[in-house]
Design a protein around this motif. Structure first.
Motif: not given
Length: 190
Positions: A31-33, A38-41, A166-169
Motif C-alpha cells: 500500500e503506497k502512502i 509517504g512510504g509503504f505499508n 527496491a520494489i518493482d510492481e
C-alpha cells in the motif's frame, strides 16, 4: 545426517532434481502512502493456498549456460546421497544485469530446499555458506530478488539482516504466469 559441500557443474543434474517450490498461503499487498512519497505499508493478505513452482519450465540450470561461471559458487546439501538443498551465488559476471556492473556485489541466484526437508535449518546453512564465500571473494554486498507472494523468503531475508532496497510492481508484466507479482530486491551488507 545432512552433509554440505561446494559443487561444480558436474552436479547440475542433481541440483536441478531438487524442486524449487513454495507453498503460497499469503502475499504482501503493498500500500503506497501518498503515492509512495509517504512510504509503504506491507499488509499480509491470506489467499487460497497454491504451489508456485519456479522450475516448471525446467530451465533453471540450463539458463546458467549463457554465463561464464568462473565467478560463481554452488553448494548443495545431501541426505546420504540424496540431494535435498542447493544454492547458487554469482559475482563479477559480464552480462549479468543483476550485478549492476559492480565488482563488489554478489547475487543470490537461486536457493532451494526439498519440501520434505524445509524448516530444518538447511536453507540457513546454505545461505551462510554463500555469505562466507562472498566475503572470502572480497564482495561487500549481496543482492537478492524475491516476490511479494513468497512470504517465507521475505521473512527469511529480513531475519538475515537484509534491507529492502527496491520494489518493482511492473517487473513481471511480460510474464503472464506472474504478472500479478511484485519484485522485491533485498541487499545484505557483507
Amino acid at each position: 545426517m545432512i552433509t554440505y559441500k561446494k559443487v561444480d557443474r558436474t552436479y547440475f543434474p542433481q541440483y536441478n532434481s531438487i524442486p524449487m517450490c513454495i507453498n503460497v498461503e499469503s502475499y504482501y499487498k503493498i500500500e503506497k502512502i501518498n503515492r509512495g512519497l509517504g512510504g509503504f505499508n506491507f499488509i499480509e493478505i491470506s489467499v487460497e493456498p497454491y504451489i508456485k513452482d519456479f522450475c516448471s519450465d525446467n530451465k533453471t540450470v540450463t539458463q546458467w549456460e549463457r554465463f561464464d561461471l568462473t565467478n560463481w559458487a554452488f553448494f548443495m546439501a545431501f541426505d546420504g546421497k540424496r540431494p535435498v538443498g542447493a544454492v547458487a551465488v554469482a559475482s563479477r559476471t559480464k552480462g549479468l544485469n543483476m550485478l549492476s556492473g559492480r565488482n563488489d556485489l554478489a547475487v543470490l541466484w537461486d536457493i532451494r530446499v526439498d519440501e520434505i526437508y524445509k524448516n530444518q535449518g538447511i536453507g540457513q546453512t546454505l545461505f551462510d555458506m554463500v555469505v562466507k564465500w562472498s566475503r572470502e571473494q572480497g564482495l561487500t554486498q549481496m543482492k537478492i530478488e524475491c516476490q511479494n507472494n513468497n512470504v517465507p523468503a521475505i521473512k527469511f531475508y529480513h531475519k538475515q539482516g537484509a534491507t529492502l532496497s527496491a520494489i518493482d510492481e511492473y517487473a513481471y508484466n511480460n510474464e503472464p504466469k506472474c504478472k500479478h507479482e511484485t519484485m522485491l530486491i533485498w541487499v545484505l551488507d557483507l
